[in-house]
Design an enzyme around this catalytic site. Structure first.
Site, mmCIF file in Angstrom:
data_model
loop_
_atom_site.group_PDB
_atom_site.id
_atom_site.type_symbol
_atom_site.label_atom_id
_atom_site.label_comp_id
_atom_site.label_asym_id
_atom_site.label_seq_id
_atom_site.Cartn_x
_atom_site.Cartn_y
_atom_site.Cartn_z
ATOM 1 C CG ASP A 107 27.104 -12.902 -16.539
ATOM 2 O OD1 ASP A 107 28.296 -12.567 -16.436
ATOM 3 O OD2 ASP A 107 26.357 -13.064 -15.562
ATOM 4 C CG ASN A 132 18.284 -11.948 -7.634
ATOM 5 O OD1 ASN A 132 19.362 -12.539 -7.723
ATOM 6 N ND2 ASN A 132 17.719 -11.335 -8.664
ATOM 7 C CG HIS A 192 21.616 -13.289 -10.170
ATOM 8 N ND1 HIS A 192 21.337 -11.991 -10.530
ATOM 9 C CD2 HIS A 192 22.881 -13.263 -9.673
ATOM 10 C CE1 HIS A 192 22.384 -11.234 -10.278
ATOM 11 N NE2 HIS A 192 23.326 -11.974 -9.750
ATOM 12 C CD GLU A 214 18.385 -11.240 -12.440
ATOM 13 O OE1 GLU A 214 18.643 -11.797 -11.350
ATOM 14 O OE2 GLU A 214 18.673 -10.041 -12.665
HETATM 15 P P1 PGA Z 1 28.742 -9.669 -6.500
HETATM 16 O O1 PGA Z 1 27.727 -10.322 -7.538
HETATM 17 O O2 PGA Z 1 29.916 -10.566 -6.479
HETATM 18 O O3 PGA Z 1 29.046 -8.332 -7.087
HETATM 19 O O4 PGA Z 1 28.006 -9.626 -5.208
HETATM 20 C C1 PGA Z 1 27.522 -11.684 -7.484
HETATM 21 C C2 PGA Z 1 26.537 -12.069 -8.567
HETATM 22 O O5 PGA Z 1 25.631 -11.262 -8.831
HETATM 23 O O6 PGA Z 1 26.674 -13.163 -9.107
#
Ligand code: PGA
Length: 251
Positions: free
Chosen positions: A73, A142, A144, A149
């Site tokens: 992304d 969450n 994702h 999302e």
């Molecule tokens: P993080 O993010 O490694 O910064 O916790 C993980 C994600 O959102 O995929």
């Protein structure tokens, strides 16, 4: 689609050992097939994994010169030279510090003139490269994966999405203020991710424990995008003790 497969779970003591284990997956993949197509992730979690890979290349134990990469992304509206863009993240942490051929490292173009075409073009590039051999994933608190999302559907492909307030808040730590965090992103879809031949997800820390438990043990549902991984035949979750703390170890 498909039946339910068993996701492999590896639980290691801490973030350092999880990072070493995930780096090991990538090293094995590249040794087996130097011209591998890797799917890569950003965020705080894989940073140490990338440092370990850089160390291996520096030591002459690994070469990415024949590899191709596709990141999950990119934020909409951040130019590749913006310090918080994922282009910049990948350049500074991995691509610019190793022997990747810049022509073969790809991220979605969050500043494309026609954002609606950018997703289809990215999918076409992945297909031209022969598909992704090994996809690395992080996990949002969450649920994702990429920026898919809650609510993302099983058939989703690379497209523009709105980020949730929770994700904007979580990612604001990388920006001067929450107002600076882009509201939209271009992300591979669930279907794009599930087409990878093999998937490795890394999650560490207590803040991920609930998402880990729901992804592995809960129903397959768009409300928990990572639960779609239950439908893929070759997925490994690499977890530290904290991220695994809500799993019933007997299950
Ligand atoms: P993080 O993010 O490694 O910064 O916790 C993980 C994600 O959102 O995929």
């Amino acid at each position: 689609m498909g039946g339910i497969n068993v996701i492999e779970i590896e639980i290691v003591p801490d973030h350092e050992s999880a990072s070493a284990r995930v780096a090991g997956f990538i090293v094995e993949q590249i040794r087996r097939k130097p011209a591998s197509v890797l799917g890569l992730a950003t965020g705080g979690t894989p940073e140490r994994t990338y440092e370990l890979l850089v160390e291996k290349v520096d030591a002459g134990h690994l070469s990415f010169s024949q590899a191709t990469t596709f990141n999950l992304d990119e934020y909409v509206g951040l130019r590749p030279d913006h310090p918080q863009s994922y282009h910049a993240y990948m350049r500074s942490r991995l691509f610019g510090a190793t022997d990747f051929d810049a022509e073969r490292t790809h991220l979605p173009k969050g500043t494309a003139d026609e954002l609606s075409d950018a997703g289809g073009q990215y999918e076409a590039l992945i297909a031209e490269a022969g598909g992704i051999d090994l996809q690395l994933l992080g996990l949002g608190a969450n649920g994702h994966i990429g920026f898919n999302e809650p609510g993302a559907t099983e058939g989703s492909r690379t497209r523009v999405v709105d980020l949730t307030e929770e994700t904007i808040a979580a990612n604001s730590r990388f920006f001067d203020s929450p107002e600076d965090v882009p509201r939209r992103a271009l992300t591979m879809g669930i279907a794009t991710i599930l087409e990878a031949r093999e998937i490795v997800l890394i999650a560490t820390g207590e803040s991920k424990a609930e998402a880990v438990e729901r992804a592995l043990r809960g129903p397959v549902t768009p409300q928990m995008p990572a639960s779609f991984l239950q439908q893929h035949p070759s997925v490994t979750f690499v977890l530290d003790e904290a991220a695994a703390s809500l799993l019933d170890k007997r299950a």
